[in-house]
Design a protein around this motif. Sequence first.
Motif, PDB file in Angstrom:
ATOM      1  N   ALA A  76      35.221 -17.317 -48.740  1.00 15.42           N
ATOM      2  CA  ALA A  76      34.133 -16.587 -49.682  1.00 15.42           C
ATOM      3  C   ALA A  76      34.293 -15.259 -49.765  1.00 15.42           C
ATOM      4  CB  ALA A  76      32.721 -17.220 -48.910  1.00 15.42           C
ATOM      5  N   GLY A  77      33.470 -14.870 -50.973  1.00 17.10           N
ATOM      6  CA  GLY A  77      33.386 -13.353 -50.916  1.00 17.10           C
ATOM      7  C   GLY A  77      33.620 -12.752 -52.328  1.00 17.10           C
ATOM      8  N   PHE A 107      29.578  -8.398 -50.169  1.00 20.93           N
ATOM      9  CA  PHE A 107      28.586  -8.339 -49.010  1.00 20.93           C
ATOM     10  C   PHE A 107      28.026 -10.099 -48.501  1.00 20.93           C
ATOM     11  CE2 PHE A 107      27.989  -4.509 -50.892  1.00 20.93           C
ATOM     12  CZ  PHE A 107      27.997  -3.664 -49.901  1.00 20.93           C
ATOM     13  N   ARG A 108      27.993 -10.973 -49.491  1.00 21.71           N
ATOM     14  CA  ARG A 108      27.542 -12.356 -49.397  1.00 21.71           C
ATOM     15  C   ARG A 108      28.687 -12.858 -48.369  1.00 21.71           C
ATOM     16  NH1 ARG A 108      23.701 -15.839 -47.984  1.00 21.71           N
ATOM     17  NH2 ARG A 108      24.135 -17.951 -48.834  1.00 21.71           N
ATOM     18  N   GLY A 109      30.051 -12.692 -48.979  1.00 26.85           N
ATOM     19  CA  GLY A 109      30.849 -13.369 -48.161  1.00 26.85           C
ATOM     20  C   GLY A 109      31.018 -12.949 -46.471  1.00 26.85           C
ATOM     21  N   LEU A 110      30.674 -11.658 -46.346  1.00 25.92           N
ATOM     22  CA  LEU A 110      30.725 -11.175 -45.058  1.00 25.92           C
ATOM     23  C   LEU A 110      29.367 -11.742 -44.338  1.00 25.92           C
ATOM     24  CD1 LEU A 110      31.672  -7.413 -45.380  1.00 25.92           C
ATOM     25  CD2 LEU A 110      33.071  -9.371 -44.357  1.00 25.92           C
ATOM     26  N   GLU A 111      28.398 -11.928 -44.970  1.00 27.69           N
ATOM     27  CA  GLU A 111      27.266 -12.482 -44.416  1.00 27.69           C
ATOM     28  C   GLU A 111      27.366 -13.861 -44.102  1.00 27.69           C
ATOM     29  OE1 GLU A 111      22.691 -13.933 -45.615  1.00 27.69           O
ATOM     30  OE2 GLU A 111      23.711 -12.490 -46.896  1.00 27.69           O
ATOM     31  N   LEU A 112      28.224 -14.612 -44.827  1.00 28.64           N
ATOM     32  CA  LEU A 112      28.586 -16.157 -44.515  1.00 28.64           C
ATOM     33  C   LEU A 112      29.689 -16.149 -43.525  1.00 28.64           C
ATOM     34  CD1 LEU A 112      29.066 -17.551 -48.103  1.00 28.64           C
ATOM     35  CD2 LEU A 112      27.031 -18.140 -46.630  1.00 28.64           C
ATOM     36  N   LEU A 113      30.447 -15.209 -43.366  1.00 25.13           N
ATOM     37  CA  LEU A 113      31.357 -15.216 -42.154  1.00 25.13           C
ATOM     38  C   LEU A 113      30.845 -14.716 -40.739  1.00 25.13           C
ATOM     39  CD1 LEU A 113      34.467 -15.389 -41.448  1.00 25.13           C
ATOM     40  CD2 LEU A 113      34.379 -12.991 -42.138  1.00 25.13           C
ATOM     41  N   ALA A 120      37.034 -17.056 -43.503  1.00 27.66           N
ATOM     42  CA  ALA A 120      37.393 -15.701 -43.732  1.00 27.66           C
ATOM     43  C   ALA A 120      36.700 -15.173 -45.039  1.00 27.66           C
ATOM     44  CB  ALA A 120      38.946 -15.528 -44.081  1.00 27.66           C
ATOM     45  N   ALA A 121      36.499 -14.076 -45.363  1.00 26.95           N
ATOM     46  CA  ALA A 121      35.789 -13.378 -46.508  1.00 26.95           C
ATOM     47  C   ALA A 121      36.832 -12.411 -47.151  1.00 26.95           C
ATOM     48  CB  ALA A 121      34.512 -12.757 -46.133  1.00 26.95           C
ATOM     49  N   HIS A 140      28.824  -4.544 -39.254  1.00 26.99           N
ATOM     50  CA  HIS A 140      27.141  -4.624 -39.455  1.00 26.99           C
ATOM     51  C   HIS A 140      27.110  -6.337 -39.342  1.00 26.99           C
ATOM     52  CE1 HIS A 140      23.167  -4.867 -41.296  1.00 26.99           C
ATOM     53  NE2 HIS A 140      23.488  -5.425 -42.085  1.00 26.99           N
ATOM     54  N   TYR A 141      27.921  -7.087 -40.161  1.00 26.69           N
ATOM     55  CA  TYR A 141      27.732  -8.639 -40.230  1.00 26.69           C
ATOM     56  C   TYR A 141      28.348  -9.366 -39.176  1.00 26.69           C
ATOM     57  CZ  TYR A 141      25.799  -8.053 -45.144  1.00 26.69           C
ATOM     58  OH  TYR A 141      25.062  -7.500 -46.270  1.00 26.69           O
ATOM     59  N   LEU A 142      29.455  -8.808 -38.686  1.00 23.06           N
ATOM     60  CA  LEU A 142      30.039  -9.577 -37.600  1.00 23.06           C
ATOM     61  C   LEU A 142      29.916  -8.962 -36.050  1.00 23.06           C
ATOM     62  CD1 LEU A 142      31.779 -10.218 -40.424  1.00 23.06           C
ATOM     63  CD2 LEU A 142      33.185 -11.472 -39.000  1.00 23.06           C
ATOM     64  N   GLY A 143      29.768  -7.832 -35.975  1.00 22.84           N
ATOM     65  CA  GLY A 143      29.781  -7.159 -34.768  1.00 22.84           C
ATOM     66  C   GLY A 143      31.027  -6.473 -34.606  1.00 22.84           C
ATOM     67  N   PRO A 144      30.918  -5.179 -34.019  1.00 20.52           N
ATOM     68  CA  PRO A 144      32.326  -4.635 -33.641  1.00 20.52           C
ATOM     69  C   PRO A 144      33.424  -5.640 -32.945  1.00 20.52           C
ATOM     70  CG  PRO A 144      30.654  -3.145 -33.442  1.00 20.52           C
ATOM     71  CD  PRO A 144      29.988  -4.417 -33.463  1.00 20.52           C
ATOM     72  N   ASP A 145      34.798  -5.431 -33.450  1.00 24.84           N
ATOM     73  CA  ASP A 145      35.892  -6.298 -32.548  1.00 24.84           C
ATOM     74  C   ASP A 145      35.519  -7.669 -32.626  1.00 24.84           C
ATOM     75  OD1 ASP A 145      36.744  -3.733 -31.734  1.00 24.84           O
ATOM     76  OD2 ASP A 145      35.340  -3.837 -30.204  1.00 24.84           O
ATOM     77  N   ARG A 146      34.694  -8.251 -33.688  1.00 25.22           N
ATOM     78  CA  ARG A 146      34.760  -9.562 -33.776  1.00 25.22           C
ATOM     79  C   ARG A 146      35.441  -9.933 -34.916  1.00 25.22           C
ATOM     80  NH1 ARG A 146      30.341 -11.987 -31.316  1.00 25.22           N
ATOM     81  NH2 ARG A 146      31.557 -13.899 -31.642  1.00 25.22           N
ATOM     82  N   TYR A 147      36.317  -9.344 -35.578  1.00 26.38           N
ATOM     83  CA  TYR A 147      37.016  -9.955 -36.635  1.00 26.38           C
ATOM     84  C   TYR A 147      38.381  -8.990 -36.692  1.00 26.38           C
ATOM     85  CZ  TYR A 147      35.398  -5.143 -37.932  1.00 26.38           C
ATOM     86  OH  TYR A 147      35.160  -3.771 -38.294  1.00 26.38           O
ATOM     87  N   VAL A 148      39.172  -9.428 -37.581  1.00 23.70           N
ATOM     88  CA  VAL A 148      40.542  -9.016 -37.857  1.00 23.70           C
ATOM     89  C   VAL A 148      40.463  -8.613 -39.344  1.00 23.70           C
ATOM     90  CG1 VAL A 148      42.935  -9.269 -38.029  1.00 23.70           C
ATOM     91  CG2 VAL A 148      41.580  -9.826 -36.114  1.00 23.70           C
ATOM     92  N   ILE A 149      41.036  -7.607 -40.018  1.00 27.78           N
ATOM     93  CA  ILE A 149      41.103  -7.473 -41.477  1.00 27.78           C
ATOM     94  C   ILE A 149      42.743  -7.286 -42.064  1.00 27.78           C
ATOM     95  CG2 ILE A 149      40.755  -5.704 -43.200  1.00 27.78           C
ATOM     96  CD1 ILE A 149      38.103  -4.612 -41.689  1.00 27.78           C
TER      97      ILE A 149
END
Length: 302
Positions: A76-77, A107-113, A120-121, A140-149
């Motif tokens: 999404a995103g 923003f909505r994609g990160l919110e859904l993720l 993934a977003a 903000h949407y996932l929390g630090p260190d809770r994701y990979v870019i």
Amino acid sequence: MYEKAFYTAKEAAEFLQINEKKLYVLAAGGQVPATKVTGKWLFPVQELKQFLIRDALSQCRNNTDPLLDQGFMLFAGSDDPILNRIFHAFHAAQPQLEIYYSCVGSFRGLELLGRRQCHAAFAHIYHRETDEFNFHYADHYLGPDRYVIINLFRRDIGFVAHRPVTSCREIRDRGLLLVNRQQQSGIRNYTEQLLQADQLKAAELNIFAQEMLTHFDVAQTVSRHDDGVGIASRLTAAQFNLTFHKLMEERFDLVVCREVFLHPNLIRFVNFLKNSVPAEFSAIEGYHFELAGQTMIRGENK
């Protein structure tokens, strides 16, 4: 290839990866899409897929996921004109895998993720204070260190118009019609930052009543209004024979929740980005693939 409308109980059980006895219990209780015809249970294929999409993502843990395990990836995103071309090329290379994509804005994609409603977003949100893309908002949407870019590409973004436009202040002074993107999109966020930098308020501009969902929509609408101007990619400006004034080279990334980042099917997509996308798409004007498929590091890949 023709896809059947209904699965038998045996086929549905295999699709859902459960035994037939449990399937019958779920069907009788109305917990899975099913119908009885002449005393036999039949299971509508498309509704079963939607059932998985709605209900299975909550089980996402430890790099296993019932949808990913079966080859379904939910993204999404943000929008980009070449995304569908990348998806088609990936499916041609990996026909056993399917991508479901919802264009809802960065923003909505990160919110859904963050709510684990997709795997993934796609995002390209610039944060002026840190001079970074996506990290601040993913925190903000996932929390630090809770994701990979992971990077897909960088792209040229700028003003598209019939005659050259170089600033928001010029849009106001010339009385031009600004064709804007929807709320929760990365381009809308960037437009608001440009207005702030020029010490302007949106109320000072003549803004088109309908908000656009894609770069293509922006360029197409601008092409229909002689005084129109919008912010979109260089590619869409060329498609509609509009002038293009480059504002920035924007990083377009895939943000993945860490729980499933190492899932084999997501790794296949990332490897495709790294090994196939640069060669296949590098000729497209306004796109840059040097970082494609690479993991982004905060502060190092601006």
